[in-house]
Motif scaffolding. Sequence first.
Motif, mmCIF file in Angstrom:
data_model
loop_
_atom_site.group_PDB
_atom_site.id
_atom_site.type_symbol
_atom_site.label_atom_id
_atom_site.label_comp_id
_atom_site.label_asym_id
_atom_site.label_seq_id
_atom_site.Cartn_x
_atom_site.Cartn_y
_atom_site.Cartn_z
ATOM 1 N N ALA A 27 48.560 59.872 -42.166
ATOM 2 C CA ALA A 27 48.541 60.674 -43.232
ATOM 3 C C ALA A 27 49.997 60.723 -44.015
ATOM 4 N N LEU A 28 50.930 60.639 -43.330
ATOM 5 C CA LEU A 28 52.327 60.560 -43.859
ATOM 6 C C LEU A 28 53.003 59.231 -44.007
ATOM 7 N N ALA A 29 52.460 58.393 -43.191
ATOM 8 C CA ALA A 29 53.142 56.905 -43.507
ATOM 9 C C ALA A 29 52.232 56.105 -44.640
ATOM 10 N N ALA A 43 50.275 65.321 -48.279
ATOM 11 C CA ALA A 43 49.689 65.264 -47.125
ATOM 12 C C ALA A 43 50.636 66.278 -46.083
ATOM 13 N N GLY A 44 51.886 66.349 -46.193
ATOM 14 C CA GLY A 44 52.989 67.161 -45.612
ATOM 15 C C GLY A 44 52.466 68.574 -45.774
ATOM 16 N N GLY A 45 52.127 68.895 -46.932
ATOM 17 C CA GLY A 45 51.889 70.171 -47.472
ATOM 18 C C GLY A 45 50.355 70.598 -46.834
ATOM 19 N N SER A 46 49.762 69.894 -46.851
ATOM 20 C CA SER A 46 48.145 70.112 -46.422
ATOM 21 C C SER A 46 48.313 70.313 -44.844
ATOM 22 N N ALA A 86 43.086 63.990 -41.962
ATOM 23 C CA ALA A 86 41.841 63.095 -42.479
ATOM 24 C C ALA A 86 41.310 63.479 -44.065
ATOM 25 N N ALA A 87 41.449 64.839 -44.205
ATOM 26 C CA ALA A 87 40.867 65.356 -45.651
ATOM 27 C C ALA A 87 41.616 64.827 -46.576
ATOM 28 N N SER A 88 43.327 64.864 -46.229
ATOM 29 C CA SER A 88 44.155 64.510 -47.233
ATOM 30 C C SER A 88 44.179 63.004 -47.242
ATOM 31 N N ILE A 137 45.090 71.122 -51.440
ATOM 32 C CA ILE A 137 46.385 70.758 -51.629
ATOM 33 C C ILE A 137 46.712 69.156 -52.498
ATOM 34 N N THR A 138 45.809 68.426 -51.862
ATOM 35 C CA THR A 138 45.859 66.743 -52.175
ATOM 36 C C THR A 138 44.962 66.488 -53.176
ATOM 37 N N THR A 139 45.837 65.910 -54.250
ATOM 38 C CA THR A 139 45.038 65.461 -55.118
ATOM 39 C C THR A 139 44.758 63.937 -55.340
#
Length: 164
Positions: A27-29, A43-46, A86-88, A137-139
Amino acid sequence: MAGTAHASDKDWRNASNIGRDLLVAGALALPTVQEDWTGTLQAGGSIGAATLLSLGLKERFPEMRPDGSDRKSFPSSHSATSFAAAASLHNRYGWKVGVPAQLVAAFVGLARVKADKHHWYDVVAGAAIGEASGFLITTRRDTDVRILPWGDSKGGGVAMAIRF
């Protein structure tokens, strides 16, 4: 004679740790490799929000783990973190990335139950926290489709806008 294979609690714990770590790294990479800095930040925030909320709830609702090791069973932070990642991915990049990630997150939750670290409802609560965090959080990276949660004093819902 061949015997049946049996995974130990330690094997399930290791599998859940690996699954969680792979989801967080992915999710971060993925957005970082694509130079999608907004995606990396979201992603980091989520993931951070889901992890912090689940850890806070463990302190507020001290429930004994099924293996009796401590009173930090509810909710599953492994599940919250995994489902947030996963959701992000799903929300940012669509179902082709999201569905495999969701399946890995579901495996992490199952592995936590099989490892005797969580009750099924701990995993469900963690999954709900993670999904909410990831989707709120993720758009979406594709600006032609927007999914917007809304709420007021009389209710709430989700609105979807599509640009043609």
